[in-house]
Design an enzyme around this catalytic site. Structure first.
Site, PDB file in Angstrom:
ATOM      1  CG  ASP A 105       6.782   8.509   0.751  1.00 22.79           C
ATOM      2  OD1 ASP A 105       6.886   9.571   0.675  1.00 22.79           O
ATOM      3  OD2 ASP A 105       7.065   7.636   1.838  1.00 22.79           O
ATOM      4  CE  LYS A 130      -4.314  -2.093   1.854  1.00 22.25           C
ATOM      5  NZ  LYS A 130      -3.603  -3.398   1.987  1.00 22.25           N
TER       6      LYS A 130
END
Lengths: 211, 211
Positions: free
Chosen positions: A60, A57
């Site tokens: 960033d 997941k």
């Protein structure tokens, strides 16, 4: 697809080996990789012959997403990233995956209650983004079958991997009514926390293949 | 706060040691941990005596967030998680952190362009959530100073850590005008990609302390 969210190598390899004849693919997450290291992927692949997808997941900025994808896709067959961090962050991962001929799967709406707070409102837009970027697949929830149906309609020929059946309460038959043969139902705790993971996996396999 | 986003242990430890007299805290991300393992945290702490925060932008369902926090906070002093996945996912991390007396920092709005697509619209709500949950701090962008100001106003006495100065183009003075002595400016590439990281860190330290 087995979600192998256990924490130690021994247990992970044992469950992977026992269940591999009844599953198509294995999804691992950060807990297992932080408890061991990325080489666990190689070990699972060698033992089972199955595809391993890293459900990290990733969420960033583009330059960091790129580094995470580069390291992960040296081992894994695919990587799951969050769509809510925007198109540039997803594209950064996709560029790395394309070079390595690996898969990118974008989370649209997740299966837990908290996903209705922010994710649900923009999940359709993120499904659109995923389709436009030509990623390989999306994650959509088994716990909200109406939403699963809607998201599948948006992404067309991208495959869906769908968590939420089993411990999270999603109904397998309802979900199978929506998905097709290119899609994946993810089962995690209902297999790896079962007293007999092999039997559990076999049982799910039977339900899915006789549907 | 130094963002130590390099990939190998040798380089990480060298830069950490060289710069530690000019920094307050060190933030590491998944690239370094995937390139090494969680024990790198211990090594950095022993070498520098500084606090290490894991910027993992954790963004999973509660049960997985909990496992990630448990493993990470055995080593790190704090963990950064995404607010976008909802209150239950953040609470799962906070429960673990409180038991271990460690810090939780919630991402509201990120610093990259893609953050304006989905995150920006709900960042104020997520800052509200962070304040209500009584986490320790939030992440807010140095690349959009007006937004930084607004988010700081919402969270009141929670500290802010702010990325975006340096490689991403945020202006240090503008940012320092908004932040106070409890907050952190994050500098990453402008230090670790510099020819002389020590000089770079010293230079930033001077600009900040003489402001």
């Amino acid at each position: 697809m087995l979600a192998l969210d256990v924490l130690d190598e021994k247990n992970a390899l044992k469950i992977a080996e026992e269940t591999c004849e009844y599953i198509d693919s294995i999804k691992i997450g950060y807990p297992l990789v932080l408890g061991t290291d990325l080489k666990i992927i190689e070990k699972i692949k060698n033992l089972t012959g199955k595809e391993v997808i890293c459900d990290f997941k990733v969420a960033d900025i583009p330059s960091t997403n790129e580094k995470i994808a580069e390291l992960t896709l040296n081992y894994a067959d695919g990587i799951i990233c969050q769509g809510f961090v925007g198109k540039d962050s997803v594209s950064a991962i996709l560029n790395i995956a394309r070079k390595k001929n690996k898969k990118v799967i974008v989370v649209t709406e997740m299966s837990h209650p908290g996903a209705t707070e922010y994710l649900k409102n923009v999940a359709n837009d993120m499904a659109d983004m995923a389709k436009n970027l030509k990623v390989d697949g999306i994650v959509a929830p088994s716990t909200r079958v109406e939403r699963l149906k809607e998201l599948k309609k948006i992404v067309g020929d991208l495959f869906i991997i769908s968590p939420g059946v089993g411990a999270q309460g999603g109904d397998l038959k309802e979900v199978l009514n929506v998905l097709d043969e290119n899609d994946y139902v993810i089962i995690g705790r209902a297999i790896y926390e079962s007293e007999n993971p092999k039997e559990s996996a076999k049982n799910y396999k039977m339900q899915i293949s006789t549907f």
